[in-house]
Write a protein that holds these residues in place. Structure first.
Motif, mmCIF file in Angstrom:
data_model
loop_
_atom_site.group_PDB
_atom_site.id
_atom_site.type_symbol
_atom_site.label_atom_id
_atom_site.label_comp_id
_atom_site.label_asym_id
_atom_site.label_seq_id
_atom_site.Cartn_x
_atom_site.Cartn_y
_atom_site.Cartn_z
ATOM 1 N N GLU A 331 0.792 -1.219 0.000
ATOM 2 C CA GLU A 331 0.000 0.000 0.000
ATOM 3 C C GLU A 331 0.830 1.276 0.000
ATOM 4 O O GLU A 331 0.292 2.364 -0.156
ATOM 5 C CB GLU A 331 -0.975 0.006 1.187
ATOM 6 C CG GLU A 331 -0.356 -0.253 2.556
ATOM 7 C CD GLU A 331 0.310 0.960 3.160
ATOM 8 O OE1 GLU A 331 -0.185 2.078 2.925
ATOM 9 O OE2 GLU A 331 1.320 0.801 3.865
ATOM 10 N N SER A 332 2.145 1.168 0.115
ATOM 11 C CA SER A 332 3.002 2.340 0.052
ATOM 12 C C SER A 332 3.378 2.711 -1.386
ATOM 13 O O SER A 332 4.119 3.673 -1.598
ATOM 14 C CB SER A 332 4.271 2.118 0.874
ATOM 15 O OG SER A 332 4.979 0.987 0.410
ATOM 16 N N GLY A 333 2.895 1.958 -2.371
ATOM 17 C CA GLY A 333 3.092 2.337 -3.764
ATOM 18 C C GLY A 333 4.169 1.581 -4.507
ATOM 19 O O GLY A 333 4.560 1.986 -5.606
ATOM 20 N N GLY A 334 4.652 0.474 -3.957
ATOM 21 C CA GLY A 334 5.667 -0.338 -4.623
ATOM 22 C C GLY A 334 5.057 -1.597 -5.212
ATOM 23 O O GLY A 334 4.375 -2.346 -4.504
ATOM 24 N N PHE A 335 5.310 -1.851 -6.518
ATOM 25 C CA PHE A 335 4.706 -2.991 -7.209
ATOM 26 C C PHE A 335 5.659 -3.527 -8.273
ATOM 27 O O PHE A 335 6.513 -2.800 -8.789
ATOM 28 C CB PHE A 335 3.401 -2.578 -7.927
ATOM 29 C CG PHE A 335 2.390 -1.905 -7.062
ATOM 30 C CD1 PHE A 335 1.452 -2.648 -6.366
ATOM 31 C CD2 PHE A 335 2.380 -0.530 -6.938
ATOM 32 C CE1 PHE A 335 0.509 -2.030 -5.552
ATOM 33 C CE2 PHE A 335 1.440 0.108 -6.133
ATOM 34 C CZ PHE A 335 0.504 -0.642 -5.442
ATOM 35 N N THR A 336 5.475 -4.796 -8.633
ATOM 36 C CA THR A 336 6.129 -5.337 -9.819
ATOM 37 C C THR A 336 5.277 -6.461 -10.390
ATOM 38 O O THR A 336 4.270 -6.870 -9.794
ATOM 39 C CB THR A 336 7.560 -5.801 -9.543
ATOM 40 O OG1 THR A 336 8.253 -5.969 -10.784
ATOM 41 C CG2 THR A 336 7.585 -7.130 -8.782
ATOM 42 N N LEU A 337 5.697 -6.964 -11.555
ATOM 43 C CA LEU A 337 4.930 -7.933 -12.326
ATOM 44 C C LEU A 337 5.728 -9.199 -12.572
ATOM 45 O O LEU A 337 6.952 -9.176 -12.629
ATOM 46 C CB LEU A 337 4.572 -7.338 -13.700
ATOM 47 C CG LEU A 337 3.657 -6.129 -13.737
ATOM 48 C CD1 LEU A 337 3.678 -5.506 -15.129
ATOM 49 C CD2 LEU A 337 2.254 -6.525 -13.362
ATOM 50 N N ARG A 338 5.018 -10.297 -12.760
ATOM 51 C CA ARG A 338 5.636 -11.542 -13.183
ATOM 52 C C ARG A 338 6.332 -11.337 -14.530
ATOM 53 O O ARG A 338 5.840 -10.635 -15.407
ATOM 54 C CB ARG A 338 4.577 -12.636 -13.309
ATOM 55 C CG ARG A 338 5.162 -14.011 -13.662
ATOM 56 C CD ARG A 338 4.107 -15.087 -13.518
ATOM 57 N NE ARG A 338 3.005 -14.900 -14.445
ATOM 58 C CZ ARG A 338 1.800 -15.451 -14.283
ATOM 59 N NH1 ARG A 338 1.546 -16.193 -13.216
ATOM 60 N NH2 ARG A 338 0.857 -15.257 -15.169
ATOM 61 N N GLY A 339 7.518 -11.921 -14.660
ATOM 62 C CA GLY A 339 8.271 -11.771 -15.889
ATOM 63 C C GLY A 339 9.226 -10.601 -15.874
ATOM 64 O O GLY A 339 10.002 -10.415 -16.815
#
Length: 467
Positions: A331-339
């Protein structure tokens, strides 16, 4: 060496403590760690837009090269995720990144990123800290070389490919007809995130896309109080801007601004992007204990699972690897995706955000999700607590867990990170120690803003007498 302490995400300190001498000591520790692990591949050293960062990066490079490692430096200050991606794309031993992220300009910091490009886990950072020592350099003839290279282009190519594949966009992401206002907050996303959006066809309106080593006299933190100009530009009824996007100082986090909601809660951003990804792909999600259960409801509707972790992207990254997760974040704004590299990536997420909005505007998608899965409101407060009191407060809190909160019985207590009280009403209250500040965090989620305020009030009343 006591002044050098690796916390949740590396070592950060004000510049009276964060000195060139100590940075070189960290460089020697990283070199010894890599040598002990049998690595002899090149090492990258990146840096953010702060006035002192490039000089510190050059000092780290000198120490690493002095220990026999070839070193790659970017052509200019660069986002942390660009450096993390380079590790995997180029088969590097790891990287050091000089950044204090969203901290004010009087801070700087350094983090070590291992060979897999994911955040270093505690066993790695503890080993680095155990090896802190004055630099011991090899004779000149045995030292490695230092080279300036373009690391941005490969990252941009990877971002376009990953988002295109996961979003089901044949031929790549097409943002033609979309106007995005991008706020770099004078940080390292300037010329990187905006260029990526333009390369996919978007028209970009740039805000604070000039380097300013003082960040305009403020912290490069993409929170609502720091994004007033961006919010005004997007929410103006007469505006021609469709979406607003901002990155923090080292562009590993993202904030999104929509015409109806202004700065979009990161919980709702997570839910909307996961929903979009599930329209074209499948896979579980990973979220931290402080992140919304709306993600769980969306996953359940698609027959998917959600894995919960402690707060800290290193734990998200670890779980994504273990479960082949489609999407992971906090919820602090950090994300990533598979691959993609298992490090939070605000540049990559800017492209996903724009592609998600192009498929269905965020406001419409969020409205639909809340209609389908129930309204969600969330909030948090921070309470001052000295670092040396945190453990004691949590020990005492264990003996003061109430039977009910806001009139709803406590159905379960989750101790993954602090104490998370799951209520029979479906709401929850979380108390956990901050990993970066002398504070305790109190989080709550319920079906209305009023209910969240009441939960946070009861949480504060529960914790304050123990501090």
């Amino acid at each position: 060496m006591d002044e050098i302490a690796f916390g949740t995400d590396g070592w950060r300190a004000t510049l009276d403590t964060f000195t060139d001498e100590r940075v070189r000591i960290v460089g020697q520790a990283v070199a010894d760690h890599l040598d002990a692990a049998g690595h002899d591949e090149p090492v990258a050293v990146g840096y953010d837009a702060r006035e002192t960062s490039e000089g510190f990066a050059e000092s780290l490079a000198e120490v690493l090269a002095g220990n026999g490692f070839d070193v790659l430096l970017p052509e200019r200050d660069a986002p942390t995720p660009v450096i993390a991606h380079a590790i995997v794309a180029r088969g590097l031993a790891g990287a050091c990144m000089v950044t204090a992220s969203h901290n004010p300009p009087e801070y700087n910091g350094v983090k070590f990123i291992p060979h897999d490009g994911a955040p270093a886990l505690p066993d790695v950072t503890e080993d680095v800290v155990d090896r802190l020592a004055e630099p011991a350099l090899l004779p000149e003839a045995e030292r490695g070389g230092i080279e300036r290279v373009d690391l941005v282009s490969d990252h941009a190519d990877a971002a376009r490919e990953v988002v295109g594949n996961l979003a089901g966009a044949e031929g790549g992401v097409d943002l033609s007809g979309l106007t995005v206002a991008y706020d770099a907050m004078h940080g390292s996303g300037r010329g990187v995130t905006d260029a990526l959006l333009e390369s996919a066809g978007a028209e970009v309106v740039r805000l604070r896309c000039e380097r300013d080593v003082t960040f305009g006299g403020d912290s490069p933190e993409p929170s609502a109080e720091h994004l007033g100009e961006l919010a005004d530009r997007v929410t103006d009824p007469d505006s021609d801007v469709d979406l607003g996007i901002a990155n923090d100082g080292d562009a590993d986090r993202i904030a999104v601004v929509t015409p109806d909601r202004g700065v979009l809660d990161a919980n709702l951003f997570y839910a909307a992007c996961y929903d979009r990804l599930l329209e074209a792909d499948s896979g579980p999600a990973v979220r931290t204990v402080s992140t919304t259960f709306l993600v769980d409801r969306i996953a359940e509707a698609h027959g998917e699972s959600v894995y919960e972790t402690p707060v800290g992207f290193k734990w998200v990254a670890e779980a994504m690897g273990e479960h082949d997760a489609l999407f992971g974040g906090e919820e602090s704004g950090g994300f990533t995706l598979r691959g993609h590299v298992r490090e939070k990536d605000g540049v990559l997420m800017a492209l996903l955000a724009a592609a998600t909005h192009a498929a269905e505007p965020f406001d419409a998608r969020v409205d639909r999700l809340l209609d389908e899965h129930g309204h969600i409101a969330a909030g948090k407060v921070s309470l001052d607590c000295p670092d040396d009191r945190k453990e004691g407060v949590l020990d005492e809190l264990e003996d003061h867990i109430p039977e009910s909160v806001r009139g709803s019985p406590v159905a379960k207590v989750v101790t993954l990170d602090g104490f998370k009280l799951l209520l029979e009403s479906g709401s929850w209250l979380l108390v956990r120690p901050s990993g970066t500040e002398p504070k305790l965090r109190v989080y709550a989620e319920a079906d209305s803003e009023a209910a969240v305020d009441e939960l946070l009030g009861e949480g504060r009343d529960l914790v304050e007498p123990l501090v």
